[in-house]
Design an enzyme around this catalytic site. Structure first.
Site, PDB file in Angstrom:
ATOM      1  N   ARG B 249       0.863  -1.186   0.000  1.00 35.20           N
ATOM      2  CA  ARG B 249       0.000   0.000   0.000  1.00 35.20           C
ATOM      3  C   ARG B 249       0.899   1.236   0.000  1.00 35.20           C
ATOM      4  NH1 ARG B 249      -2.525   0.865   5.425  1.00 35.20           N
ATOM      5  NH2 ARG B 249      -1.081   2.605   5.477  1.00 35.20           N
ATOM      6  N   HIS B 253      -3.476   4.681   4.809  1.00 29.27           N
ATOM      7  CA  HIS B 253      -4.697   3.880   4.707  1.00 29.27           C
ATOM      8  C   HIS B 253      -5.816   4.646   4.003  1.00 29.27           C
ATOM      9  CE1 HIS B 253      -7.958   1.172   5.709  1.00 29.27           C
ATOM     10  NE2 HIS B 253      -8.616   2.194   6.223  1.00 29.27           N
ATOM     11  N   TYR B 262       3.531   4.787  11.953  1.00 31.13           N
ATOM     12  CA  TYR B 262       3.773   3.346  12.120  1.00 31.13           C
ATOM     13  C   TYR B 262       4.642   2.679  11.063  1.00 31.13           C
ATOM     14  CZ  TYR B 262      -0.278   3.393   8.940  1.00 31.13           C
ATOM     15  OH  TYR B 262      -1.128   3.628   7.905  1.00 31.13           O
TER      16      TYR B 262
HETATM   17  C1  LIG Z   1     -15.658  -5.273  10.494  1.00 31.48           C
HETATM   18  C2  LIG Z   1     -14.777  -4.077  10.353  1.00 31.48           C
HETATM   19  N1  LIG Z   1     -13.906  -3.774  11.316  1.00 31.48           N
HETATM   20  C3  LIG Z   1     -13.098  -2.705  11.224  1.00 31.48           C
HETATM   21  C4  LIG Z   1     -13.144  -1.902  10.119  1.00 31.48           C
HETATM   22  C5  LIG Z   1     -12.247  -0.658  10.017  1.00 31.48           C
HETATM   23  N2  LIG Z   1     -11.259  -0.867   8.962  1.00 31.48           N
HETATM   24  C6  LIG Z   1     -11.453  -0.426   7.720  1.00 31.48           C
HETATM   25  S1  LIG Z   1     -10.241  -0.919   6.685  1.00 31.48           S
HETATM   26  C7  LIG Z   1      -9.393  -1.695   7.916  1.00 31.48           C
HETATM   27  C8  LIG Z   1      -8.106  -2.383   7.603  1.00 31.48           C
HETATM   28  C9  LIG Z   1      -8.254  -3.351   6.476  1.00 31.48           C
HETATM   29  O1  LIG Z   1      -7.035  -3.962   6.243  1.00 31.48           O
HETATM   30  P1  LIG Z   1      -6.901  -5.014   5.066  1.00 31.48           P
HETATM   31  O2  LIG Z   1      -7.947  -6.018   5.134  1.00 31.48           O
HETATM   32  O3  LIG Z   1      -5.499  -5.507   5.070  1.00 31.48           O
HETATM   33  O4  LIG Z   1      -7.187  -4.157   3.760  1.00 31.48           O
HETATM   34  P2  LIG Z   1      -6.379  -2.899   3.225  1.00 31.48           P
HETATM   35  O5  LIG Z   1      -7.068  -1.692   3.768  1.00 31.48           O
HETATM   36  O6  LIG Z   1      -4.990  -3.029   3.705  1.00 31.48           O
HETATM   37  O7  LIG Z   1      -6.466  -2.986   1.764  1.00 31.48           O
HETATM   38  C10 LIG Z   1     -10.068  -1.572   9.116  1.00 31.48           C
HETATM   39  C11 LIG Z   1      -9.601  -2.102  10.400  1.00 31.48           C
HETATM   40  C12 LIG Z   1     -14.075  -2.253   9.121  1.00 31.48           C
HETATM   41  N3  LIG Z   1     -14.204  -1.524   8.011  1.00 31.48           N
HETATM   42  N4  LIG Z   1     -14.860  -3.328   9.255  1.00 31.48           N
END
Ligand SMILES: Cc1ncc(C[n+]2csc(CCOP(=O)(O)OP(=O)(O)O)c2C)c(N)n1
Ligand SMILES: Cc1ncc(C[n+]2csc(CCOP(=O)(O)OP(=O)(O)O)c2C)c(N)n1
Ligand SMILES: [Mg+2]
Ligand SMILES: [Mg+2]
Lengths: 327, 331, 327, 331
Positions: B249, B253, B262
């Site tokens: 990424r 975020h 971080y």
């Molecule tokens: C059930 C739930 N818990 C927490 C969140 C908050 N949240 C949004 S994206 C994210 C991280 C996602 O990480 P990943 O699955 O690795 O996808 P990336 O964003 O890295 O593409 C979090 C914790 C959410 N959207 N849904």
């Protein structure tokens, strides 16, 4: 016209709809060759085959989530949750997904799915096979919630639910499955979701209730008749949407309202019903709005005396109605 | 880093490869524009595809538009563009305007959905789309229609129960579904080693009786080939596949995040050397599909689209407040 | 006495309790080095180390379920759910497990755990980062639910929650995090769970509310003061248990009650509050019990005009109070 | 079918093995009695351990009473007996009497729990105990105490999201927890091939960075050895283990079930030949630890306990209805 039990009406409604529309299918735990642990899907596997009566792995979030996917694809799933107590692993799929799909996509996608779940106590089911869980979902717009009390209503409302283009939670009181029998026309009828029904006319006290408690209230009313108390009984049938007009009309009928449910009192459906009356028909009231409901304990205990203590019954109901009548 | 002349052997024509490049660049430029708009206070939020375009576009090229269903996650600008979403659509969503085909401005950007494009509406709680994809595949199996459901999610999100339940269901019923993890090494601030006790999400495939394949997410051809193979399997009734595309990424975020808290700048700079746009550009120059002139032409086309889309969306009307109660239920 | 923001009070309460009791620890998504996406756990990782400030995998059912296990072991977990909207994957662990543990084990096991979750809208959070989810849990005996409105209340109630030996849902209104500042004593104080507080005395209309709406109601009251309308404002603070006496007393104060919440009206906490009044203080009323609440839509849209339309504000509140005053 | 003289090499003494047999028989006889009581209308419900006693008792023998925590599932009569639950306790629970230490008669039988015995209270929704076990292990790690959390569940239940989330958490944090699947081939009526796309749940261990070991659940020694090894690993900070004990559910799912609807009598009869009680008996005769006299002695002792327990429970008082509101909250 056939006399069917409550559960036979459940089965019949599904069978008729599956015959009528080949997109209707059933999925859940043990719904296949076993015909469901309560036998609600009895015979469907034999009649419609394993492509349309699907034994799923033991995973409720998948049962609902896969059902949602199939609904998005254009099918009309009927998902069975074996006991309503086990619906919570699927809460996210129900609340975040099924309920919000139409709204979030601005009417592009929708979820025509029914989730059936046997609920309620009085069957030695203990803490986790007796719960009334309906109130958890009444704060979730986008869902419809039905909790019928008679075989006739079961057939008409389940068929309506299956044809509905939005997600419907269909709560079946498991104590009623074999307790109650009634006339069920062979015709292809549906009943409107969101309409309450007066199950008894009276002019002294109005009872607003649903599910098993309708029957207990009817029994209580019989008894009270002899004491000269005429009880008016409104069966909500649908808990979402609530039939506001029906509630207000029933309130006007007597000016004394008691709301009765087996579910815990605090946070139960009764609160919403009471609030509707207090907001829209306050001056029709001749007495405080009473609620008679399950104690606020996490769920119903197993031990027979405790289960009995938890459950409402015609005597407790008659007593409460009488007090209100004498107010 | 993309082996020279590797696209032909995968059945990709020169024009496909240029087309891939176009979509990747388009995704990137839409995304970059959104950041600009956000930083200048014009739109409240962005969540990015940057660094993941190769995997997204490579995968989408292996699917069949008009037949297959996609259930993308919030970063999948590349996937949805290939499937027919336009930059204008995306900008309408970023500006939350009435015409946004995803949600009519009701959802944040990144919450894709468009029935006409067989792009299933997504929500914010992660991984909920996994069982939906399985359900669509079940529907296709019941109706005996030949298509696949393709769904993506992050490596962090693969730890949700819905992944397990969905994958298991698909495995038992041998359904035509493709699960693709976009492993970009972070879930917001949480690095993959705090998310997963294994090096690759793909190893979990074996537990669901399906192949688990990990590919270089910076190489669109590798992802294309893996998805194509998975699609073949699915269509032939051999069941689902779990793919993992590994990448990085490149940005925080979301526009609400500050990744300096971080991860080091060195780590990010290092990853930028493997920026998939840059790698594919180099490849195209190496195999003589691109020169400076052609490159500029494509860039101009892309920027024109992005500009027009921005312009259009900026001036488009908001939804009427009288619509707020619409579509809770049918009718 | 320091002036702190609402979120600083959250952090302070946790820091003080972690210092005071080494069994208190924090777990959740991004709570470690990132200090939480809202920065509520800011500095805790540095101060207490990664053994007591644990970045979990992205899995809410595990965050709560593992928290329950640690609580059973004797620790006092504070679980953070990143947004209240994402609490539903953990619904089963909260409702079936945390809430029922003490009752089902006949007081042998208990779950001293706090689940913190930022909720509420007005932050461009759209359908899934703006929800008020509290009502879903108010039908679940065994849980305590807190939704404070001021930094002072945050510190006192969060500390009380951490020391409580039963599971507590602690809902923090995310719009208040940086909007509201207030005096927060450095002393080690707690506030009683289950006690509402009169945030403004008045004798014309009683507002019963919680969270962000307390502030909007206070602003509305200021305005109405000039029109000669004196508003009495009760901040519920705890939604489970509700402060019945406080509610009834506040009702008696004016005889005109309006219940206000940001959450959807139907099935919201307001229904229960209204029902309590209609049952126990009906004859104190001079007007119908009003509810002013979020529209019954699945959640709050992203588009700024729609979000604005959804949100209550001091103007809408003042208007509703005025109407009631003039009833 | 248990190889002759195999117990010594596993560090099991003769008296341990006889003790195992005693517990297995005790579990079986308690269970059989409950069916009788159910069929004669004295208790409303039974859920059985029959066929799973070897795995349960073998596993529990490998744990350390007083130190380790157990989070058993509803069939684990064998596990809880070894951990100190008495037949009287179990009968009090079956009769739902006030003295039931599990729940004071509030829960159905099979919902074990007793803090003194480090037996964690269980509920009916399956698999919720998995994250609890992980949390206990996390607690032990935080407090640097040397113990393990041991939890069990059925193969059907392993498909719940909570299994995945719990196992992943334990893997990431290398926690001292042992997950044991009791694969008895059915989840109520649903055979394992409709639950799982793989032959063994144990293969899923690899996806969580932990060993996945499948053992013969009819052989208590094998299960004992596997749990002992897993405990070693856990205590040494090497992390969790996923075990699968394979056996067969010899009776219907519960007293409410009729298994003739979904499996043949031949299949059940065939499985009965591998009844673990019968296999261990044969072993004990073969290695001369048991003869008819000794056998009868053990049986008499067991039956005496079962009889006394039944008698006691039958006459014990129900909970006072005035207690119904107690213990919703503290105090
Ligand atoms: C059930 C739930 N818990 C927490 C969140 C908050 N949240 C949004 S994206 C994210 C991280 C996602 O990480 P990943 O699955 O690795 O996808 P990336 O964003 O890295 O593409 C979090 C914790 C959410 N959207 N849904
Ligand atoms: C969440 C949940 N869903 C459904 C049930 C109903 N139920 C009880 S036991 C069972 C089957 C369990 O099968 P398995 O996990 O293989 O364990 P076994 O009973 O075979 O030992 C089901 C479906 C439940 N208890 N919990
Ligand atoms: Mg990621
Ligand atoms: Mg099983």
């Amino acid at each position: 016209m056939a006399i069917l039990s409550y559960i036979e009406a459940v089965t019949l409604a599904m069978r008729e709809e599956m015959k009528r529309d080949k997109d209707v299918f059933v999925l859940g735990e043990d719904v296949g060759i076993r015909g469901g642990v309560f036998r609600a899907t009895n015979g469907l596997y034999e009649e419609f085959g394993e492509n349309r009566v699907i034994d799923t792995p033991l995973a409720e979030s998948a049962i609902v989530g896969v059902g949602i996917g199939a609904a998005l694809y254009g099918l009309r799933p009927i998902a069975e949750i074996q006991f309503a107590d086990f619906i919570f692993p699927a809460a996210n799929q129900i609340i975040s997904e099924a309920a919000k799909m139409r709204y979030r996509s601005n009417n592009d996608w929708n979820v025509p799915m029914v989730i059936r779940a046997p609920y309620g106590g009085g069957v030695h089911g203990a803490l986790y096979h007796s719960q009334s869980v309906e109130a958890v979902f009444t704060n979730v717009p986008g869902l419809k919630i039905i909790a019928p009390s008679t075989p006739y209503d079961v057939k008409g409302l389940l068929k309506a639910a299956i044809r509905d283009n939005d997600p419907v939670l269909f709560f079946e009181h498991k104590r009623l499955y074999r307790l109650v029998k009634g006339e069920v026309p062979e015709t292809d009828y549906t009943l409107p979701i969101g309409k309450a029904e007066v199950k008894r006319e009276g002019d002294d006290v109005t009872v607003i209730t649903y599910g098993l408690m309708v029957h207990y209230a009817l029994q209580a009313a019989e008894k009270l008749e002899k004491d000269g108390i005429n009880v008016h009984i409104l069966d909500l049938r649908s808990l979402q949407p609530l039939d506001k007009e029906g509630i207000i009309e029933a309130t006007k009928k007597t000016g004394k309202v008691i709301i009765i449910h087996e579910d815990n009192k605090t946070g139960g459906v009764g609160g919403e019903v009471s609030a509707i009356i207090a907001e829209e028909a306050l001056f029709e009231l001749d007495a405080p709005i009473k609620r008679l409901a399950g104690e606020d304990i996490p769920a119903m205990p197993y031990s027979p005396p405790l289960e009995k203590e938890y459950m409402l019954n015609p005597e407790k109901i008659a007593k409460a109605i009488k007090e209100l009548a004498e107010f | 880093m993309i082996p020279v002349n590797s696209h032909q052997s995968l059945g990709l024509q020169d024009k496909d490869v240029l087309n891939m490049y176009y979509y990747m660049l388009l995704a990137r430029k839409v995304d970059e524009r959104m950041w600009l708009l956000n930083r200048s206070g014009k739109i409240p939020f962005v969540i990015s595809c940057q660094g993941q375009e190769a995997a997204q576009v490579g995968a989408a090229f292996a699917l069949i538009k008009g037949e297959d269903y996609i259930l993308p996650y919030y970063r999948d600008v590349g996937v949805v563009l290939v499937f027919g979403m336009t930059p204008r659509d995306l900008m309408l969503s970023a500006y939350a305007k009435a015409e946004d085909p995803n949600s009519g401005g009701r959802q944040m950007p990144g919450h894709f959905g468009n029935k006409k494009l067989k792009t299933v509406s997504g929500s914010s709680p992660v991984t909920t789309q996994v069982p939906h994809a399985v359900g669509i595949a079940l529907g296709a199996k019941i109706k005996q229609e030949r298509l696949v459901a393709f769904t993506t999610f992050g490596e962090g999100s693969s730890n949700q129960g819905d992944f397990h339940e969905g994958a298991n269901f698909a495995g038992v019923h041998k359904l035509p579904v493709i699960f693709m993890v976009e492993n970009n090494k972070y879930a917001i601030s949480v690095p993959v080693k705090k998310q997963l006790p294994v090096d690759s999400v793909a190893v979990r495939g074996a537990g669901y009786g399906m192949p688990g394949v990990s590919v270089d997410g910076n190489n669109p051809f590798e992802v294309y080939a893996a998805v194509r193979a998975a699609r073949e399997r699915a269509i032939n009734g051999e069941g689902p596949t779990l793919l993992e595309a590994v990448m990085y990424r490149l940005v925080p975020h979301s526009s609400d995040d500050d990744d300096r808290a971080y991860r080091t700048r060195e780590e990010v700079e290092e990853a930028k050397k493997r920026d998939p746009i840059f790698l594919l550009e180099r490849y195209l120059y190496d195999v003589d599909l691109l020169d400076d002139k052609k490159h500029q032409e494509i860039l101009d086309k892309v920027m024109k689209e992005v500009n027009e889309a921005t312009e259009y969306a900026e001036h488009a009307p908001y939804p009427d407040i009288k619509t707020i109660m619409d579509h809770v239920y049918e009718g």
